[in-house]
Design a protein around this motif. Structure first.
Motif, PDB file in Angstrom:
ATOM      1  N   TYR A 110      46.392  36.192  37.157  1.00 21.04           N
ATOM      2  CA  TYR A 110      45.175  36.655  36.498  1.00 21.04           C
ATOM      3  C   TYR A 110      43.987  35.745  36.750  1.00 21.04           C
ATOM      4  CZ  TYR A 110      46.885  33.175  33.264  1.00 21.04           C
ATOM      5  OH  TYR A 110      47.358  32.017  32.725  1.00 21.04           O
ATOM      6  N   GLU A 111      44.240  34.571  37.364  1.00 20.70           N
ATOM      7  CA  GLU A 111      43.101  33.687  37.630  1.00 20.70           C
ATOM      8  C   GLU A 111      42.116  34.380  38.557  1.00 20.70           C
ATOM      9  OE1 GLU A 111      46.217  32.828  38.009  1.00 20.70           O
ATOM     10  OE2 GLU A 111      46.662  30.955  36.960  1.00 20.70           O
ATOM     11  N   ASP A 112      42.656  35.258  39.407  1.00 22.99           N
ATOM     12  CA  ASP A 112      41.785  36.008  40.305  1.00 22.99           C
ATOM     13  C   ASP A 112      41.325  37.270  39.581  1.00 22.99           C
ATOM     14  OD1 ASP A 112      40.511  37.306  42.276  1.00 22.99           O
ATOM     15  OD2 ASP A 112      42.038  36.960  43.807  1.00 22.99           O
ATOM     16  N   ASP A 113      40.012  37.386  39.454  1.00 22.23           N
ATOM     17  CA  ASP A 113      39.440  38.481  38.686  1.00 22.23           C
ATOM     18  C   ASP A 113      39.866  39.840  39.231  1.00 22.23           C
ATOM     19  OD1 ASP A 113      37.890  38.960  36.448  1.00 22.23           O
ATOM     20  OD2 ASP A 113      36.255  39.694  37.708  1.00 22.23           O
ATOM     21  N   LYS A 114      40.017  39.913  40.553  1.00 17.31           N
ATOM     22  CA  LYS A 114      40.371  41.177  41.201  1.00 17.31           C
ATOM     23  C   LYS A 114      41.719  41.695  40.676  1.00 17.31           C
ATOM     24  CE  LYS A 114      41.500  40.788  45.547  1.00 17.31           C
ATOM     25  NZ  LYS A 114      42.868  41.205  45.675  1.00 17.31           N
ATOM     26  N   ASN A 115      42.689  40.763  40.549  1.00 11.23           N
ATOM     27  CA  ASN A 115      44.012  41.175  40.088  1.00 11.23           C
ATOM     28  C   ASN A 115      43.959  41.662  38.653  1.00 11.23           C
ATOM     29  OD1 ASN A 115      44.825  40.241  42.525  1.00 11.23           O
ATOM     30  ND2 ASN A 115      45.610  38.309  41.756  1.00 11.23           N
TER      31      ASN A 115
END
Lengths: 640, 167, 101
Positions: free
Chosen positions: A165-170
């Protein structure tokens, strides 16, 4: 089945639940090794128990028998009597064995794949929770418990898509999946409630036993079945609610394999098959399902032709194959749909895991333009992937051939089917063979296009062993359903059909064996031709794809941009929703709701400001009020 | 004979109780309270509560009043600087309320005997130490033990609160 | 000639009201405490009177517990007064007004 055996059914979801709790609560302290063992061990135990139950069931030799086991009464309000109870029959057992078996293999694979990830324990606890919810879904004997599992798998899907979830896209991919699924779930819930209003029960057997009083084409039943199908559309990614599944590939690859290929997305198929007794009474709904299914199959296959992301291709392939299953359900061949569900779980799970192995080898590269020539570097992955691709293409002898062929034959010959269904299905089969071999050739053949510093390496045994087992299943899995035409006895249909509804067979419309043989031959020929075409395009004459893309630029762009469906939805729904929400926020929320909340607060403040002067702090004052109070009490008795 | 003794004790108790609340000097108040307690002990005797009468004198008039006198002398507050003036409306209010209370209670209480029946015939040994002890250590054993705990807690509390430096 | 129950109850009520008046009128905390003792004793009288009336010993046991309570209360209360006096140099009840807004 004797009660002492039947009670074992509760162990099936219990093990993953224990695994979830252990890994979820103590995961960090246990260490990665123990977490992996607990996670996959739970699934292994479940698999053993469900296998044992299946063998017991088969040994009974009572076709169509169904057993119920009640754990406790869940909700008991007025007319609503709901209990947590499971139904054991061929359908639920097949699903349970498939789910636990595939889940076990994928758990083992994940030990290798997720090695060194910071959220290792979190991953395994989510996976176990997912398995628990999925098992509740398939084993439940009423719609509400099924809905619980249905929502539970949706939740786990959301958690796992947004696992990094650190990656906003995911995270937003997870949101998208969750929100699109809500639309479908709303339909499911409405359908279930309408069922209760109509039948006064949520339990399958109680509902189905009352169906005698409804005639074919009954309006209420049609409404119920259509609403339930809306739920299936969301969960099983059918047109027009399929948009979440390609984005769901943002999750770790084992998640894509387990949830978004083998199990969760087939929940819709299972649900429709489970409700087959309702559907046979609603020909309109059946037609809708068949049309939506075949349209989805073709549509997704067309998109898959041009995608460059290895997981996106497989995702669209999954959507397409799910469309196939719905086509089978729509023409009344419920057992054929379930059979394809089973074989699809094997070969699609296999291909996802193999794709994960490829990504593992290439430092998480997903773009096929930067792959190529991997055949020699990762032979085990290549061989298993190839078996999966052959199976999905419908090459004779592999599992996909039997299930797909059965399905297409039913689409043609069933009273609800027809030539056009068969034709679109066969064309889609050709497209499927083409794009899947495009994937194979781009990934494993040709020159190496990955960065030279990448050290391509075969995955550890933990990962290749599940691949090999799944490849084996992809080969032999079809032999439980060899059609009579080829000298088989079609065991799986024999058992499944007894627990499913059948369309009233029109004896005159009985089709000849020779026709079945011809159609089978045609579809095999299409598949082989498509594979050869892919070979020409992507191995022999590498300039052809670009020429073709230039020549049919418009069609190519449509497919490459996924028919602009995301953009369309964005314009139609998302933008509108945001406009309305902004208005509500600025006008309604700020003025009315905040005004009410603040007003209530102010009222309390002002009242308190006056009332607090009573608290003088003087002891005699308090004593005086105490005395007056007791006087009032005595006064009550005095003046009474 | 009993009735006249009751009137003597009651009069003594009322008068000395009034002395308790009307005297300016706390020492005089305390001594008046001792007299009230002694009179009450007498009334207890008339009611056959022999044990309690003795306990009243030992615990109340003895221990508790000694504690009071001890604190009064320790703090030596002297006479109350300013008594409420007789014209203060509070006095009027409290007097009125008290009269209302007395009036209502007197009316309510009259004829209580009609509800609960005539006095039971005396056996003469109602409140003897033997009877109290038997009841206390059988029927009321648990409350009795809990009461001892209460005393212990208050003991600790009192010590803690009067300590000068709490840490 | 034993006095009837009413006499005892009237007497107890009088004693109680005297205690109440003491609590409400006096400002010396020690006197207030003594008034509370008066009220407790008034209640004790009613208990014992009823106990005799019904020839039932339970009322006397209650009085016994009330006395226990009174002893505990006086010990703690006087300790509070001493602590209070140490802080405020006063035993005037009107100086004890911390319990307010």
């Amino acid at each position: 089945m004797v009660n002492s055996t039947l009670i074992l059914v509760w162990l099936i979801p219990l093990f993953p639940l224990i695994g979830f709790l252990l890994n979820g609560i103590f995961g960090k302290r246990l260490g990665d090794k123990a977490v992996g063992i607990i996670g996959s061990g739970a699934m292994l135990f479940s698999f053993v128990v469900s296998g044992y139950l299946l063998l017991n069931y088969l040994a009974l030799n009572q076709v169509g028998a169904e057993f119920h086991s009640t754990l406790f009464s869940w909700i008991s309000v007025a007319d609503l009597q709901l209990s947590v109870s499971f139904q054991v029959d061929s359908l639920s057992l097949m699903m349970a064995v498939m789910v636990t078996g595939v889940a076990f293999l994928i758990h083992v694979y994940s030990i290798g794949y997720m090695h060194g990830d910071g959220g290792f324990a979190r991953f395994f606890s989510y996976m176990n929770l997912f398995s628990f919810m999925m098992l509740v879904l398939v084993l439940s004997d009423n719609y509400i418990l099924m809905f619980l599992g249905w929502e539970g798998v949706g939740l786990c899907s959301y958690l796992l898509i947004g696992f990094w979830y650190e990656d906003d896209k995911n995270a937003s991919a997870g949101n998208k999946a969750f929100i699109v699924n809500r639309i479908g779930d709303f339909g499911f819930l409405l359908g279930a409630l309408l069922l209760f209003v109509t039948f006064g029960s949520f339990q399958y057997s109680e509902i189905f036993s009352q169906l005698d009083r409804f005639s074919v084409g009954d309006g209420t039943i049609t409404a119920i079945t259509l609403l339930l199908f809306v739920g299936a559309m969301g969960k099983s990614a059918q047109l027009p609610l399929y948009v979440w599944l390609p984005d769901a590939m943002a999750g770790p690859t084992p998640v894509s394999a387990l949830i978004h290929a083998a199990t969760m997305v087939t929940a819709g198929v299972y649900m429709v098959a489970r409700s087959s007794f309702l559907y046979v009474l609603a020909p309109t709904s059946m037609t809708v399902i068949a049309v939506v299914g075949v349209a989805t199959a073709l549509f997704a296959a067309l998109i898959a032709l041009t995608q460059n992301d290895i997981k996106k291709v497989l995702a669209y392939s999954t959507i397409s194959q799910l469309g196939y299953m719905f086509l089978a359900l729509g023409v009344g061949a419920f057992s054929a749909g379930m059979f394809h569900l089973l074989t699809h779980a094997f070969f699609k799970g296999l291909m996802f895991l193999a794709a994960g192995s490829v990504m593992h080898a290439l430092a998480n590269e997903q773009d096929m333009r930067f792959m190529g020539g991997l055949r020699k570097k990762i032979p085990k992955t290549f061989i298993t992937f190839l078996i999966g691709a052959l199976a999905i293409s419908g090459i004779p002898g592999l599992s996909g051939f039997f299930s797909k062929d059965e399905l297409l034959w039913q689409a043609y010959s069933s009273p609800a089917g027809g030539f056009w269904f068969w034709l679109v299905g066969a064309v889609t089969a050709g497209l499927t063979a083409f794009y899947i071999f495009r994937l194979i050739f781009l990934t494993f053949y040709g020159e190496a296009r990955w960065k030279p510093e990448t050290h391509a390496h075969e995955s550890p045994n933990k990962m290749t062993l599940p691949l090999i087992i799944l490849a084996f299943l992809s080969v032999v899995g079809g032999y439980i359903g060899v059609p009579a035409l080829l000298g088989g006895d079609n065991r799986i249909h024999y058992y499944l059909e007894a627990n499913l509804a059948k369309l009233p067979v029109d004896a005159a419309a009985h089709q000849s064996h020779s026709l079945e043989f011809i159609l089978m031959g045609i579809s095999v020929l299409i598949a082989i031709a498509a594979i050869y075409l892919a070979y020409v395009f992507y191995v022999k004459r590498r300039e052809l794809p670009e020429l073709a893309a230039a020549k049919f630029k418009r069609a190519y762009n449509l497919s490459f941009n996924k028919f602009y469906v995301d953009e369309l939805y964005d314009y139609l729904f998302v933008k509108r929703l945001i406009t309305i929400s902004k208005w509500l926020w600025n006008k309604f929320d700020v003025r009315v709701l905040d005004g009410m909340a603040n007003g209530a607060g102010k009222l309390i403040t002002v009242t308190g400001w006056y009332v607090r002067t009573v608290q003088s702090g003087l002891v005699s004052g308090y004593a005086l009020s105490l005395f007056i109070g007791s006087l009032l009490m005595i006064g009550y008795y005095f003046f009474r | 004979m009993t009735e006249s003794l009751f009137f003597v004790f009651a009069a003594m108790a009322i008068v000395s109780a009034l002395m308790v609340i009307l005297n300016r000097n706390p020492i005089y108040s305390a001594v008046s309270l001792v007299i009230t307690l002694f009179s009450l002990a007498g009334i207890f005797l008339l009611l056959e509560a022999y044990f309690l009468a003795v306990v009243q004198i030992i615990i109340y008039a003895g221990a508790i009043m000694v504690l009071f006198l001890f604190v009064i002398m320790l703090l030596n507050p002297g006479k109350e600087a300013k008594f409420l003036s007789p014209t203060n409306p509070r006095i009027l209010i409290i007097t009125l309320l008290s009269i209302a209370f007395i009036g209502m209670i007197f009316t309510l209480v009259s004829g209580t005997a009609n509800y609960i029946g005539e006095a039971a015939s005396s056996t003469g040994d109602l409140g003897t130490t033997r009877n109290i002890g038997l009841t206390l250590f059988t029927k009321y054993l648990l409350p009795f033990e809990i009461a001892s705990l209460l005393l212990l807690v208050s003991l600790v509390g009192a010590v803690l609160m009067t300590k000068r430096n709490l840490r | 000639m034993t006095p009837p129950l009413e006499y005892y109850l009237w007497f107890a009520a009088l004693l109680f009201v005297i205690g109440v008046a003491g609590v409400l009128l006096r400002r010396n905390v020690i006197i207030v405490f003594m008034s509370i003792e008066l009220m407790l004793n008034a209640v004790n009288v009613t208990f014992i009177a009823f106990s005799r009336q019904m020839n039932n010993i339970d009322g006397q046991i209650f009085v016994f517990f009330v006395m226990t309570l009174a002893a505990a209360e006086v010990a703690v209360g006087l300790a509070i007064i001493v602590a209070m006096f140490r802080n405020k140099e006063s035993i005037n009840i009107e100086d004890m007004n911390l319990l307010k807004w």
